[in-house]
Design a protein around this motif. Sequence first.
Motif: not given
Length: 192
Positions: A78-85, A169-173, A176-186
Motif C-alpha cells: 500500500i505504500s504507493e497508495i499512502v504516498k499518493t494521499v 483514489i477518493t479521500v474523505d469523499g 484525488v486529482t491530479p492522480y497517476e494510476v498505480i499498476d500492480y503487475n504479477f
Amino acid sequence: MKKLTVPRFFITVLMVLVGFTLYSCNDNEGPDIPPVKIENLPGNYKGKLIIVQGNIKREGVKDFKVKKDTISFAEFPISEIVKTVVKDPVKAENAIKTLGKVKYDVKYAAAINTANNVIELTLTPKTMELQIPVDGVNKKTVVEFVSKQKGYYVGLDQTLRYALTAEKITVDGTVVTPYEVIDYNFPFCIKN
C-alpha cells in the motif's frame, strides 16, 4: 573419377531419403504435457511484483494465496497508495507503519482454454477502504481497483500471471486529482 561421382551421388540421395523417412516417422506432438485443470490453480504462491506509477517503478516479491474463487493477500503493498494521499514523506512512512499489514481479496472466475492449455481468470477486484492516520486524524481512503486484462494460469510451466490497476483514489469523499494510476503487475508467480 566418374565411378566415384556416381556412387557418392546415390549415397547422398539415399541419405536424404532416409532422413525424410525417419523425420516422417517422428511423432510431431512433442512432449506429453498434461492438460490443465481448475484443480491445479489453488495454492500458495510467490511471485514477482512490478509496481508502476508514472515514471516510478518498484519491483519485489509478494506472497499470496489462491482459493477456489479468490486471490488473497495477507499483506497487500500500500505504500504507493499512502504516498499518493499523504505527500509528506515522513508522515507517509509513519502512516504505513501504523496501518501495518493490509489484507485484500480479489475475486475471479476461471475458465479453461484447452487450445492454449491455460486457465483464464476474469478478475473482479473490489474497492479497498483504508483509514490513513495523518496528524491525529484518520483520512477515509477508498481505492478503486480494475483489471484491464485477463489473468492466466499456464499449464506448460504451471505459473500464474495477472495485473491490477488502482484506477481512482477518493479521500474523505473527494477524488484525488491530479492522480497517476498505480499498476500492480504479477508477470511470473509460482506455487510454494
